[in-house]
Every structure is written in C-alpha cells, then in structure tokens.
Motif scaffolding. Structure first.
Motif, PDB file in Angstrom:
ATOM      1  N   HIS A   1       0.849  -1.197   0.000  1.00  0.00           N
ATOM      2  CA  HIS A   1       0.000   0.000   0.000  1.00  0.00           C
ATOM      3  C   HIS A   1       0.880   1.240   0.000  1.00  0.00           C
ATOM      4  CE1 HIS A   1      -2.190   3.334   1.990  1.00  0.00           C
ATOM      5  NE2 HIS A   1      -3.024   3.029   1.025  1.00  0.00           N
ATOM      6  N   ASP A   2       0.470   2.261  -0.747  1.00  0.00           N
ATOM      7  CA  ASP A   2       1.201   3.529  -0.815  1.00  0.00           C
ATOM      8  C   ASP A   2       0.260   4.688  -0.511  1.00  0.00           C
ATOM      9  OD1 ASP A   2       3.947   2.812  -2.206  1.00  0.00           O
ATOM     10  OD2 ASP A   2       2.388   1.686  -3.260  1.00  0.00           O
ATOM     11  N   SER A   3       0.560   5.437   0.529  1.00  0.00           N
ATOM     12  CA  SER A   3      -0.059   6.747   0.707  1.00  0.00           C
ATOM     13  C   SER A   3       0.874   7.740   0.028  1.00  0.00           C
ATOM     14  CB  SER A   3      -0.207   7.097   2.202  1.00  0.00           C
ATOM     15  OG  SER A   3      -1.428   6.631   2.695  1.00  0.00           O
ATOM     16  N   LEU A   4       0.425   8.301  -1.092  1.00  0.00           N
ATOM     17  CA  LEU A   4       1.262   9.202  -1.882  1.00  0.00           C
ATOM     18  C   LEU A   4       1.082  10.651  -1.452  1.00  0.00           C
ATOM     19  CD1 LEU A   4       0.438   7.493  -5.279  1.00  0.00           C
ATOM     20  CD2 LEU A   4       2.456   7.125  -3.859  1.00  0.00           C
ATOM     21  N   ASP A   5       0.019  10.879  -0.660  1.00  0.00           N
ATOM     22  CA  ASP A   5      -0.324  12.225  -0.204  1.00  0.00           C
ATOM     23  C   ASP A   5      -1.107  12.064   1.101  1.00  0.00           C
ATOM     24  OD1 ASP A   5      -2.088  14.710  -0.012  1.00  0.00           O
ATOM     25  OD2 ASP A   5      -0.846  15.211  -1.744  1.00  0.00           O
ATOM     26  N   ARG A   6      -0.969  13.021   2.019  1.00  0.00           N
ATOM     27  CA  ARG A   6      -1.709  12.913   3.293  1.00  0.00           C
ATOM     28  C   ARG A   6      -3.217  13.075   3.102  1.00  0.00           C
ATOM     29  NH1 ARG A   6       3.287  14.792   4.362  1.00  0.00           N
ATOM     30  NH2 ARG A   6       4.448  13.346   5.694  1.00  0.00           N
ATOM     31  N   ALA A   7      -3.631  13.497   1.910  1.00  0.00           N
ATOM     32  CA  ALA A   7      -5.067  13.517   1.595  1.00  0.00           C
ATOM     33  C   ALA A   7      -5.664  12.117   1.753  1.00  0.00           C
ATOM     34  CB  ALA A   7      -5.286  14.021   0.170  1.00  0.00           C
ATOM     35  N   SER A   8      -4.834  11.093   1.590  1.00  0.00           N
ATOM     36  CA  SER A   8      -5.332   9.704   1.671  1.00  0.00           C
ATOM     37  C   SER A   8      -5.904   9.379   3.051  1.00  0.00           C
ATOM     38  CB  SER A   8      -4.199   8.713   1.358  1.00  0.00           C
ATOM     39  OG  SER A   8      -3.147   8.848   2.308  1.00  0.00           O
ATOM     40  N   PHE A   9      -5.468  10.109   4.075  1.00  0.00           N
ATOM     41  CA  PHE A   9      -5.932   9.802   5.431  1.00  0.00           C
ATOM     42  C   PHE A   9      -7.233  10.537   5.784  1.00  0.00           C
ATOM     43  CE2 PHE A   9      -1.162   9.668   5.674  1.00  0.00           C
ATOM     44  CZ  PHE A   9      -1.040   8.290   5.832  1.00  0.00           C
ATOM     45  N   MET A  10      -7.580  11.570   5.002  1.00  0.00           N
ATOM     46  CA  MET A  10      -8.653  12.472   5.442  1.00  0.00           C
ATOM     47  C   MET A  10     -10.052  11.846   5.464  1.00  0.00           C
ATOM     48  SD  MET A  10      -7.111  14.946   6.633  1.00  0.00           S
ATOM     49  CE  MET A  10      -5.539  14.150   6.914  1.00  0.00           C
ATOM     50  N   PRO A  11     -10.456  11.044   4.445  1.00  0.00           N
ATOM     51  CA  PRO A  11     -11.800  10.455   4.559  1.00  0.00           C
ATOM     52  C   PRO A  11     -11.944   9.598   5.817  1.00  0.00           C
ATOM     53  CG  PRO A  11     -10.971  10.249   2.312  1.00  0.00           C
ATOM     54  CD  PRO A  11      -9.820  10.741   3.142  1.00  0.00           C
ATOM     55  N   GLY A  12     -10.893   8.889   6.169  1.00  0.00           N
ATOM     56  CA  GLY A  12     -10.938   8.055   7.376  1.00  0.00           C
ATOM     57  C   GLY A  12     -11.033   8.890   8.646  1.00  0.00           C
ATOM     58  N   VAL A  13     -10.292   9.999   8.683  1.00  0.00           N
ATOM     59  CA  VAL A  13     -10.344  10.874   9.869  1.00  0.00           C
ATOM     60  C   VAL A  13     -11.748  11.470  10.018  1.00  0.00           C
ATOM     61  CG1 VAL A  13      -9.457  12.996  10.907  1.00  0.00           C
ATOM     62  CG2 VAL A  13      -7.870  11.416   9.775  1.00  0.00           C
ATOM     63  N   LEU A  14     -12.312  11.953   8.904  1.00  0.00           N
ATOM     64  CA  LEU A  14     -13.643  12.566   8.979  1.00  0.00           C
ATOM     65  C   LEU A  14     -14.694  11.521   9.373  1.00  0.00           C
ATOM     66  CD1 LEU A  14     -13.724  15.101   5.989  1.00  0.00           C
ATOM     67  CD2 LEU A  14     -12.784  15.353   8.288  1.00  0.00           C
ATOM     68  N   LEU A  15     -14.554  10.303   8.833  1.00  0.00           N
ATOM     69  CA  LEU A  15     -15.469   9.222   9.235  1.00  0.00           C
ATOM     70  C   LEU A  15     -15.358   8.978  10.745  1.00  0.00           C
ATOM     71  CD1 LEU A  15     -17.385   6.856   8.348  1.00  0.00           C
ATOM     72  CD2 LEU A  15     -15.329   5.433   8.230  1.00  0.00           C
ATOM     73  N   GLY A  16     -14.120   8.946  11.233  1.00  0.00           N
ATOM     74  CA  GLY A  16     -13.901   8.735  12.659  1.00  0.00           C
ATOM     75  C   GLY A  16     -14.581   9.805  13.504  1.00  0.00           C
ATOM     76  N   VAL A  17     -14.452  11.064  13.095  1.00  0.00           N
ATOM     77  CA  VAL A  17     -15.059  12.170  13.855  1.00  0.00           C
ATOM     78  C   VAL A  17     -16.578  12.015  13.879  1.00  0.00           C
ATOM     79  CG1 VAL A  17     -15.483  14.663  13.847  1.00  0.00           C
ATOM     80  CG2 VAL A  17     -13.173  13.783  13.417  1.00  0.00           C
ATOM     81  N   ARG A  18     -17.142  11.686  12.735  1.00  0.00           N
ATOM     82  CA  ARG A  18     -18.618  11.560  12.690  1.00  0.00           C
ATOM     83  C   ARG A  18     -19.083  10.361  13.511  1.00  0.00           C
ATOM     84  NH1 ARG A  18     -17.610  12.857   6.661  1.00  0.00           N
ATOM     85  NH2 ARG A  18     -18.083  15.089   6.614  1.00  0.00           N
ATOM     86  N   GLU A  19     -18.394   9.241  13.364  1.00  0.00           N
ATOM     87  CA  GLU A  19     -18.835   7.997  14.010  1.00  0.00           C
ATOM     88  C   GLU A  19     -18.600   8.001  15.523  1.00  0.00           C
ATOM     89  OE1 GLU A  19     -20.224   5.019  12.712  1.00  0.00           O
ATOM     90  OE2 GLU A  19     -20.686   6.337  11.017  1.00  0.00           O
ATOM     91  N   ILE A  20     -17.569   8.716  15.977  1.00  0.00           N
ATOM     92  CA  ILE A  20     -17.244   8.656  17.412  1.00  0.00           C
ATOM     93  C   ILE A  20     -18.366   9.270  18.245  1.00  0.00           C
ATOM     94  CG2 ILE A  20     -16.030  10.862  17.778  1.00  0.00           C
ATOM     95  CD1 ILE A  20     -14.746   7.463  18.927  1.00  0.00           C
ATOM     96  N   MET A  21     -19.162  10.139  17.617  1.00  0.00           N
ATOM     97  CA  MET A  21     -20.252  10.785  18.348  1.00  0.00           C
ATOM     98  C   MET A  21     -21.282   9.771  18.829  1.00  0.00           C
ATOM     99  SD  MET A  21     -19.535  13.927  18.570  1.00  0.00           S
ATOM    100  CE  MET A  21     -21.069  14.681  19.100  1.00  0.00           C
ATOM    101  N   GLY A  22     -21.422   8.653  18.094  1.00  0.00           N
ATOM    102  CA  GLY A  22     -22.442   7.662  18.452  1.00  0.00           C
ATOM    103  C   GLY A  22     -21.871   6.410  19.100  1.00  0.00           C
ATOM    104  N   ARG A  23     -20.582   6.429  19.439  1.00  0.00           N
ATOM    105  CA  ARG A  23     -19.962   5.220  20.001  1.00  0.00           C
ATOM    106  C   ARG A  23     -19.674   5.398  21.485  1.00  0.00           C
ATOM    107  NH1 ARG A  23     -18.335   1.853  15.691  1.00  0.00           N
ATOM    108  NH2 ARG A  23     -17.155   0.491  17.066  1.00  0.00           N
ATOM    109  N   ARG A  24     -19.356   4.279  22.125  1.00  0.00           N
ATOM    110  CA  ARG A  24     -18.937   4.289  23.524  1.00  0.00           C
ATOM    111  C   ARG A  24     -17.706   3.425  23.683  1.00  0.00           C
ATOM    112  NH1 ARG A  24     -23.187   5.491  27.426  1.00  0.00           N
ATOM    113  NH2 ARG A  24     -24.774   6.589  26.237  1.00  0.00           N
ATOM    114  N   GLY A  25     -16.864   3.751  24.636  1.00  0.00           N
ATOM    115  CA  GLY A  25     -15.700   2.921  24.933  1.00  0.00           C
ATOM    116  C   GLY A  25     -14.584   3.097  23.917  1.00  0.00           C
ATOM    117  N   LEU A  26     -13.646   2.140  23.946  1.00  0.00           N
ATOM    118  CA  LEU A  26     -12.454   2.213  23.080  1.00  0.00           C
ATOM    119  C   LEU A  26     -12.664   1.395  21.812  1.00  0.00           C
ATOM    120  CD1 LEU A  26      -9.432   2.952  22.652  1.00  0.00           C
ATOM    121  CD2 LEU A  26      -8.868   0.817  23.849  1.00  0.00           C
ATOM    122  N   THR A  27     -12.387   1.999  20.678  1.00  0.00           N
ATOM    123  CA  THR A  27     -12.369   1.294  19.396  1.00  0.00           C
ATOM    124  C   THR A  27     -10.943   1.373  18.861  1.00  0.00           C
ATOM    125  OG1 THR A  27     -14.636   1.984  18.931  1.00  0.00           O
ATOM    126  CG2 THR A  27     -13.341   1.204  17.046  1.00  0.00           C
TER     127      THR A  27
END
Ligand code: NDP
Ligand SMILES: O=C(O)C1=N[C@H](C(=O)O)C[C@H](O)C1
Length: 251
Positions: A216-242
């Motif tokens: 796998h190659d991350s050629l740009d840090r843009a590759s991480f952003m959809p995952g980070v934004l998903l994490g921010v949205r999803e963490i609002m409805g979760r509990r505990g450690l994931t």
C-alpha cells in the motif's frame, strides 16, 4: 432544519497531519474547527472552545496525556498518533471505564487502502510459512517501526498462531545489528526512511515456489482524510475504546 456542526479541536494542528486535518474539517459542512492546539499551547482552550471531539496527531510521547485530559474533560477522541501497545490501550480502556458515556478511537492508519491491505494480510497469513514487513516513510517520522507495521505484525501473528504456524524459517546465525529488522510479535519488520516518501508498507509472504506481495502507498496525506472525517462523525455515536478504522467500515 440542519443540525449544528460537530465542534472539533485539533491537537498537533501545525504539524504535517494536523494542518491537513484542519483543512479537511473546515471543508466539511457538518464539522467545524473550534480549537487549533500545538506544542506549547494551553490545552484548556479545547474545553473552553466547547469541543465535542478532539483529533490528535501529535507525538507518541504526549498522546497519552492528551487522551487523559480529554477523558477528564468529557471530550471524545479520534487518535491517529502512533506509539500504542497493548499496555497503553488497556490504560485508555481503564480511564473510559469510569466515563462509560465517552468514546475514543485509536486508528493506526486512516487510509482505506492501508486498512484493506491489513485485512488481505490476515487472510494470507495462515497459508505462508514466511512473512516479513517492510515499512517505508518520510525521514521526518519520529518512531520506528511505524504504528501501522506494529499493528499489522500483531494481526499477522494472531492469524499465524490460529493456523498453528510456528516461527518463520530463518537460518541466520551471524547478523550485523539491525540487518534482520526488528522482531515485532515474532514478525520481522524493516523500517526505511527516505526523502520523497510519505507512508508505504509491503508485506512479503513466501511459500514453496511462490511469493505474495501486498503493498500500500499513501502518496499524499489527503489519503488519510476520509478516514479521519469518518472517525469524527462515528465517534459521536460510540462508547468505549475502538481500535482500528476497520471497525467503522463494512469489510
Ligand atoms: N493514523 C494515521 O493514519 C496516521 C498517523 N500519523 C501519526 O501522527 C503523528 C503525527 O505525525 P505528523 O503530523 O507527521 O508529525 P508532525 O511532527 O508533523 O506533527 C506533530 C505536531 O504535534 C505538535 N505537538 C507536539 N507535542 C504536542 C502537544 N503536547 N500538544 C499539541 N501538539 C503537540 C508538534 O509540535 P513540535 O514539532 O513543535 O513538537 C507538531 O507540530 C505521528 O505519530 C504519526 O505516526 C501520521 C499520519 C497518518
Ligand atoms: O508518521 C507517519 O507519516 C505515519 N504514521 C502512522 C504509522 O506510524 O503507522 C501511519 C502512516 O504510516 C503514516
């Protein structure tokens, strides 16, 4: 009526990842950056700004203090910073046990392809007697091996053990220090630091008369952003450690 944007504070905001996260959060209509904190800044600004979620891309030496602060303040965390072992994760679980309404996501890698490659590696691991990991990063990276490589090694080791595989064959009896890489959960991990690279990982599997390479190659840090934004949205409805972005995806 549209709901209020999620209030996000970014720790490590002037760093390579933090700056990119600030841009990505600002560009999302349902999220807003309410605090940008970097080394030397006053952490209580996060609470004063009414942050609902902290995103941490700082340094392995400081990330535990940051999480502790957020849990004490009742703020959810999305953590990309590396340096997590089983002991650190269980410490965070302990803190969360006292605040069951809170949630923390620790994701060794937010890039979709990296998460998929780890899943493919888990599938392959049981079939091959030999496996080695090569992780390759930019030379500004503080830690080696990478958090992704350590996490991948653990997943591969678990799959090998479940399949009854023993140690990978290796007749080395004489070795210059480091020549065979680091042993992480009994898997050899080799770390390359090279100008021009961003974040890359290869898993080499070997069997009788064949090899399999998963890269796998991350050629740009843009590759991480959809995952980070998903994490921010999803963490609002979760509990505990994931642990791991894969838990927020349908794989
Ligand atoms: N999970 C994932 O998908 C990814 C994880 N990472 C991880 O994220 C982390 C950061 O990487 P990267 O952005 O490249 O690193 P950088 O060094 O570019 O950025 C880190 C920033 O955090 C700052 N910082 C240090 N201590 C504190 C503190 N106590 N509070 C707030 N800010 C602080 C640093 O300031 P100063 O330089 O002055 O110390 C720096 O500005 C690493 O652990 C890396 O492995 C990176 C990419 C993807
Ligand atoms: O420091 C980086 O750049 C990265 N760090 C994370 C890691 O340690 O695995 C994720 C990705 O590899 C980029």
């Amino acid at each position: 009526m549209a709901s209020e944007p999620i209030r996000v504070a970014v720790l490590g905001a002037r760093g390579r990842m933090g700056a990119e996260v600030c841009r990505a959060v600002e560009a999302a209509a349902d999220l807003e950056v309410v605090a940008r904190i970097d080394a030397g800044d006053w952490l209580f600004d996060v609470a004063d700004a009414g942050a609902q979620v902290v995103v941490d891309f700082t340094h392995p030496d400081v990330v535990m203090d940051n999480i502790r602060f957020c849990v004490d303040q009742g703020i959810r965390c999305v953590v990309g910073t590396s340096g997590f072992d089983a002991e650190r994760l269980s410490t965070v679980e302990g803190w969360l046990a006292a605040k069951p309404e809170l949630a923390v996501l620790v994701a060794p890698n937010f890039a979709l392809g990296a998460v998929l490659s780890m899943r493919f590696a888990q599938l392959a691991a049981r079939y091959y007697p030999s496996v080695e990991i090569i992780e390759l990063h930019h030379p500004g990276k503080a830690d080696a091996p990478s958090g992704t490589a350590a996490y991948t090694a653990r997943l591969v080791a678990e799959a090998r053990s479940a399949a009854g595989l023993g140690p990978a064959p290796d007749a080395t009896t004489s070795e210059a220090p480091g020549a065979r890489g680091a042993l992480v959960d009994d898997v050899r991990v080799h770390s390359v630091r090279l100008t021009g690279l961003v974040a890359h990982q290869e898993l080499l599997f070997g069997g009788e008369g064949e090899t399999l390479t998963i890269r796998h190659d991350s050629l740009d840090r843009a590759s991480f952003m959809p995952g980070v934004l998903l994490g921010v949205r999803e963490i609002m409805g979760r509990r505990g450690l994931t642990v791991g972005l894969e838990n927020l995806l349908t794989l």
